[in-house]
Write an enzyme that holds these catalytic residues in place. Structure first.
Site, PDB file in Angstrom:
ATOM      1  N   VAL A   1       0.808  -1.070   0.233  1.00 28.55           N
ATOM      2  CA  VAL A   1      -0.066   0.147  -0.098  1.00 28.55           C
ATOM      3  C   VAL A   1       0.828   1.191  -0.039  1.00 28.55           C
ATOM      4  O   VAL A   1       1.816   1.293   0.945  1.00 28.55           O
ATOM      5  CB  VAL A   1      -0.943  -0.110   1.131  1.00 28.55           C
ATOM      6  CG1 VAL A   1      -1.766   1.116   1.102  1.00 28.55           C
ATOM      7  CG2 VAL A   1      -1.897  -1.201   1.233  1.00 28.55           C
TER       8      VAL A   1
ATOM      9  N   LYS B   1      -3.341   0.611  -3.282  1.00 33.45           N
ATOM     10  CA  LYS B   1      -2.819  -0.705  -2.993  1.00 33.45           C
ATOM     11  C   LYS B   1      -2.335  -1.487  -4.238  1.00 33.45           C
ATOM     12  O   LYS B   1      -3.170  -1.411  -5.239  1.00 33.45           O
ATOM     13  CB  LYS B   1      -3.860  -1.687  -2.271  1.00 33.45           C
ATOM     14  CG  LYS B   1      -3.568  -3.231  -2.009  1.00 33.45           C
ATOM     15  CD  LYS B   1      -4.377  -3.827  -1.206  1.00 33.45           C
ATOM     16  CE  LYS B   1      -3.855  -5.214  -0.818  1.00 33.45           C
ATOM     17  NZ  LYS B   1      -4.750  -5.967   0.170  1.00 33.45           N
TER      18      LYS B   1
ATOM     19  N   ASP C   1      -9.297 -11.175   6.457  1.00 33.81           N
ATOM     20  CA  ASP C   1      -8.342 -11.061   7.801  1.00 33.81           C
ATOM     21  C   ASP C   1      -8.968  -9.436   8.329  1.00 33.81           C
ATOM     22  O   ASP C   1      -8.048  -8.497   8.362  1.00 33.81           O
ATOM     23  CB  ASP C   1      -6.928 -10.872   7.187  1.00 33.81           C
ATOM     24  CG  ASP C   1      -6.003 -10.932   8.318  1.00 33.81           C
ATOM     25  OD1 ASP C   1      -6.313 -11.314   9.397  1.00 33.81           O
ATOM     26  OD2 ASP C   1      -4.734 -10.572   7.974  1.00 33.81           O
TER      27      ASP C   1
END
Length: 425
Positions: A2, A16, A110
């Site tokens: 990023v 990103k 995540d």
């Protein structure tokens, strides 16, 4: 990876960049980005656009200036994150997940403290990057989970209930201020020792009832059986109860986090030299000056046209060798000789001599040479950044900040080398 970047008319953005092997199917990437790009919520870090060009796959999102929850929880160096702010994070992220669920974006990959960022008002937001399911073949997805839920260990896949498990782990981190494996935290809660989880730095600064509500919510989210975990709507209700929203005078996130009163306005993308000078990092400035060389100036053959060309080249080499060896006193000696010999001096010679003066404690001379470098090349940001270093050493902090901003403004006007096309959402 990023990156921080600049879009004309949009200010700073977060970009990103995916591995080239991650998305061989360009259309599938576009479909994913378009779907997530339709989301618009003040609880999310919203996508602005994407880029598909050659092997490049880029996502562009709003820029969040106040770092992520992980830094504020685990790496704080000024003040610990206040309890009221932790409860607010729990509530706002529950709202973000519920919004995504309603919009049929139920899988978040995540969910962790590093995925929660703070905007210009200090409010927490959930990164939308976690909603993009990177895939090499369009069917199987790459998912690296910090703490995988039980069902992931068995099937290797993430389901909507897995997101709830991740939220439960975030709650444990908010309460404890530590990285605690969810199964271990669950055992502590089940043994009725929930208060053992509490962050010791918060002692005496939270209500036991509110803490108990969050811990109980975490225990429900961390159930082994996915069907036993609450849905996102229940998360919002439980987190709202813990947030004690009945208080009419809600304190701003800015105040709770100890952030500046005014919103952060960053004029441009920061170059490594700009950042190094901003934090007075002399070793980093030295490395940048050394690696940059003389690339910002005219060719040597254009400047060293004199009968004494060999002596000039040798003197310059001796100065550069001394600078490379960090013998700054000797570098000053040879660069000073070179300046006397030349009709038109390199701006980089002044820049390197300025830095040499700086690290040898001759701050006024450092400022003088940085100003001479600016005269040699008026549009050279390096000259302004070096002036900022010298001004700061001389105790002129306000002038130093102004010089940093002027250098950043010059950088913003430079032509952009990267011509990739951004598809706005």
């Amino acid at each position: 990876m990023v990156y921080r970047g600049m879009l004309e008319g949009n200010g700073l953005v977060a970009i990103k960049r995916f591995s080239k092997l991650t998305w061989p199917d360009a259309q599938h990437f576009e479909d994913q980005a378009t779907a997530v790009g339709k989301l618009r919520s003040k609880r999310l870090v919203n996508l602005i656009g994407y880029c598909v060009e050659g092997g490049e796959r880029l996502l562009v999102a709003e820029y969040m200036p106040y770092d992520n929850l992980s830094k504020h929880l685990f790496h704080w160096d000024q003040q610990t994150l206040p309890w009221k702010m932790r409860v607010r994070v729990a509530y706002y992220i529950a709202q973000a997940l519920d919004y995504c669920n309603v919009e049929n974006q139920k899988i978040y990959h995540d969910l962790s403290a590093s995925r929660i960022l703070f905007d210009e008002e200090g409010d927490p937001r959930l990164s939308t990057f976690g909603l993009i399911k990177s895939s090499r073949d369009g069917t199987s997805y790459n998912t690296n989970l910090t703490y995988p839920p039980p069902e992931f260990s068995e099937t290797g896949t993430v389901i909507p209930e897995s997101v709830i498990y991740g939220y439960g782990n975030v709650l444990i981190e908010l309460v404890s201020g530590k990285h605690i494996p969810p199964n271990h935290a669950f055992d502590i809660i089940m043994e009725t020792n929930a208060m053992l989880l509490m962050d010791s730095s918060l002692e005496g600064r939270f209500e036991n009832e509110d803490a108990t509500k969050l811990v109980n919510l975490a225990s429900k989210c961390l159930q082994n059986n996915p069907e036993d975990r609450p849905d996102t709507e229940s998360l919002v209700s439980a987190a709202a109860a813990a947030a004690a929203l009945q208080n009419k005078e809600e304190i701003s996130s800015h105040f709770l986090m100890g952030l500046p009163k005014n919103s952060v306005i960053l004029p441009t993308m920061f170059s490594p030299l700009r950042e190094a000078c901003s934090r007075m990092d002399h070793p980093a400035v030295y490395e940048i000056l050394l690696k940059t060389g003389y690339s910002d100036e005219r060719a040597e053959s254009d400047l060293l046209v004199t009968p004494e060309v060999q002596e000039l080249v040798l003197t310059k080499k001796l100065g550069d060798d001394a600078f490379r060896d960090k013998d700054f006193t000797k570098a000053i000696k040879f660069y000073s000789k070179l300046v006397e010999m030349m009709d038109v001096s390199y701006a980089t010679v002044f820049a390197r001599r300025s830095f040499s003066y700086l690290v040898t404690g001759q701050h006024a001379l450092a400022l003088r040479d940085a100003m001479k470098a600016q005269v040699s090349i008026p549009g050279w940001p390096t000259a302004l950044y070096l002036q900022a270093l010298a001004l700061s050493e001389l105790g002129m902090e306000s002038d130093a900040r102004d010089m940093i901003n002027e250098g950043a403004a010059l950088e913003a006007k430079r032509p952009q080398r990267d011509k990739r096309v951004l598809n706005r959402l």
